[in-house]
Design a protein around this motif. Sequence first.
Motif, PDB file in Angstrom:
ATOM      1  N   LYS A  39      39.337  48.644  88.065  1.00 21.38           N
ATOM      2  CA  LYS A  39      40.255  48.914  86.953  1.00 21.38           C
ATOM      3  C   LYS A  39      40.230  47.803  85.896  1.00 21.38           C
ATOM      4  CE  LYS A  39      43.516  51.499  89.882  1.00 21.38           C
ATOM      5  NZ  LYS A  39      42.713  51.383  91.133  1.00 21.38           N
ATOM      6  N   SER A  43      41.197  47.069  80.712  1.00 21.38           N
ATOM      7  CA  SER A  43      42.554  46.561  80.978  1.00 21.38           C
ATOM      8  C   SER A  43      42.919  45.424  80.040  1.00 21.38           C
ATOM      9  CB  SER A  43      42.641  46.050  82.419  1.00 21.38           C
ATOM     10  OG  SER A  43      41.837  44.881  82.577  1.00 21.38           O
ATOM     11  N   VAL A 238      49.742  43.307  83.804  1.00 26.92           N
ATOM     12  CA  VAL A 238      48.547  44.145  83.705  1.00 26.92           C
ATOM     13  C   VAL A 238      48.860  45.456  83.005  1.00 26.92           C
ATOM     14  CG1 VAL A 238      46.778  45.402  84.988  1.00 26.92           C
ATOM     15  CG2 VAL A 238      47.553  43.159  85.816  1.00 26.92           C
ATOM     16  N   ILE A 240      46.694  48.959  82.170  1.00 26.57           N
ATOM     17  CA  ILE A 240      45.447  49.693  82.334  1.00 26.57           C
ATOM     18  C   ILE A 240      45.217  50.541  81.091  1.00 26.57           C
ATOM     19  CG2 ILE A 240      44.108  51.288  83.745  1.00 26.57           C
ATOM     20  CD1 ILE A 240      44.762  48.624  85.110  1.00 26.57           C
TER      21      ILE A 240
END
Length: 242
Positions: A39, A43, A238, A240
């Motif tokens: 991922k 990101s 974070v 995505i």
Amino acid sequence: MKYLSIFFIAFLISCKPSDPKFTAQQIIDKTILYSGADKVANSEISFKFRDKEYFAYRENGNFKLIREFDSIIDGLTNNGFERFINLEKQKLSDVDASKYSNSVNSVHYFSVLPFGLNDKAVHKKQLPSSTIKGKEYYKIEVTFSKNGGGEDFEDVFIYWIGKEDFLVDYLAYSYHTNGGGKRFRVLKEQCIKNGIRFVDFHNYKPLSKEISLIDIDKAFENNELKKVSEIILKEIKVTILN
């Protein structure tokens, strides 16, 4: 009947499924998937490390890796490295630009491992399995091509990847800058942010230069390493990107 029972038990043991055989590439693919590092490729990630703030933007192969502290902003992108002081772009020598660029890249690189282990310049080799503190690990050596491997392409890494969970609990590396040396990192804590695993490490070095990188796990078990620091990421955020 006694001999028949012995024969039957031996038959059952012989029929036990053996450990699945994976290549080094398959093991790395699994640890990237199981840790959520796949991922990372699309990101936005920010964190604090020691006295500095870091921000990473990655999307479809494009990247911006930022470091901020005091009045300084360092930026590494696909187009190269730049430093700003009080928002003014600085003229840097090639030596300084390389030094700052490597410093920024190193922190970002380690922060999202095992992301990056499938880059074109990476070469993987499976070493004999290892057991540390009673847990079995695949042991993967990583080296780099000169072309595309960065200025530290001569560095060598080893990753200890759990045979059951396919997660990296230990890693070691040899380096050649500043006189060279070896380090062995031991899992301290882990957390999951938006599906990506982040790890804090205890950082060790060998008590003797004679300890080889390939045997540094044995040296750790034999208390032949000295703790020199801790690698702790704080305030991890974070996002995505779709």
